[in-house]
Design an enzyme around this catalytic site. Sequence first.
Site, short mmCIF file in Angstrom:
data_model
loop_
_atom_site.label_atom_id
_atom_site.label_comp_id
_atom_site.label_asym_id
_atom_site.label_seq_id
_atom_site.Cartn_x
_atom_site.Cartn_y
_atom_site.Cartn_z
N LYS A 50 1.81 -3.56 6.65
CA LYS A 50 2.28 -3.57 5.25
C LYS A 50 3.79 -3.30 5.21
O LYS A 50 4.52 -3.93 4.46
CB LYS A 50 1.53 -2.53 4.41
CG LYS A 50 0.06 -2.84 4.20
CD LYS A 50 -0.13 -4.20 3.54
CE LYS A 50 -1.59 -4.54 3.35
NZ LYS A 50 -1.78 -5.90 2.79
N TYR A 55 -2.52 -0.96 10.60
CA TYR A 55 -2.69 -1.56 9.26
C TYR A 55 -1.49 -1.20 8.39
O TYR A 55 -0.85 -2.08 7.80
CB TYR A 55 -3.97 -1.06 8.59
CG TYR A 55 -3.98 -1.29 7.11
CD1 TYR A 55 -3.61 -0.27 6.22
CD2 TYR A 55 -4.32 -2.52 6.58
CE1 TYR A 55 -3.58 -0.49 4.86
CE2 TYR A 55 -4.30 -2.75 5.21
CZ TYR A 55 -3.94 -1.73 4.35
OH TYR A 55 -3.89 -1.94 3.00
N SER A 96 0.82 -1.21 0.00
CA SER A 96 0.00 0.00 0.00
C SER A 96 0.85 1.25 0.00
O SER A 96 1.93 1.29 0.58
CB SER A 96 -0.87 -0.02 1.27
OG SER A 96 -1.46 1.24 1.47
#
Length: 336
Positions: free
Chosen positions: A154, A150, A125
Amino acid sequence: MAKILVTGGLGFIGSHTVVELQNKGYEVVIIDDLSNTTIDVLDNITTITGVKPEFAQIDLRVKKDIKDFFDSYSVDGIIHFAAFKAVGESIHKPLDYYENNLGSLIYLLQEMRDRKLDNFIFSSSCTVYGQADELPITEKAPIKTAESVYGNTKQIGEEIIRDASTAHGINSIALRYFNPVGSHPSIKIGELPLGVPQNLIPFITQTAAGIRAELSVFGEDYNTVDGTAVRDYIHVVDLAKAHIAALQRLINNKNKESFEYFNVGTGKGSSVLEIINTFEKVNDLKLNYKIVKRRAGDITAAFADTTIANKELNWKTELSLEDALSSAWKWQQAQK
Ligand code: WQD
């Protein structure tokens, strides 16, 4: 033809990628735990392509179930989407996010190591960049401290893959997505947000459908063209095709390093108000919205420099923002 495992293959981006894999003649086996989607998506994929992917309902946090899967299936590549992805939720449930997003990644890579499997594509991302110092954002932009658990999963995920690919020769590519939007032109698959949508486009389409009373625009005091925040909204079908391009790069041994990463966006930024105006115009409707204060953790602007991805993946976006916003609205109208 090569057989590809797609984890999270019944999700939003996963299902669109399965369709494009099948369009290219790949055999596909899907693993999904159905925690954030429904089994209907499997039939909808089949309706589009005429070929039913194999499917296994597996929780990738259960190491033994992954081992059992690979005792039954041999695959030529893995595209790994399965993960929890709600930015806000991740801050309140860090251990769930680290266990699911990183635990499943480690178990998959251990199976690849032990069974000498190769070709791993990772769903990463643009959040790894935080608020980049320079725009458009290139792959050379520094990785900043993640704004959310989150985003951190990543960043850490990429580091795990880099170390595993170096030590065990698992050729890997991380694709750093910008903002995926839209639906397949068949309107048989699309974004299925459960509960109140966190992301802009599903909230817009649910407002237009009367499911939500009005859209809140989070801030208009950013240093941008009209004060609202800017993002790079990429049609999910273009994003799906980038995965095929990345997979083919690995299968054809065209990669230059054992671990590579590419920014996958359109290269164009759009503000929230520009999205609203384009949505209204392309769908010939008026949207009910109000300006409210900024959302904590949001950055001002992010859009991709796509030079490297265009060149190295021999891939570029083909669909427009209008295509994305029109298909998103058609998909919303098709929901029961
Ligand atoms: C977009 C813009 C909001 C909702 C997402 C994913 C992230 C990553 C990148 C994959 C922002 C504004 C939103 C609303 C609004 N993708 N907004 N009202 O925050 O860029 O991040 O894409 O990894 O995981 O979360 O996307 O759609 O939430 O917001 O004004 O009701 O729309 O402030 O400027 P974001 P988003």
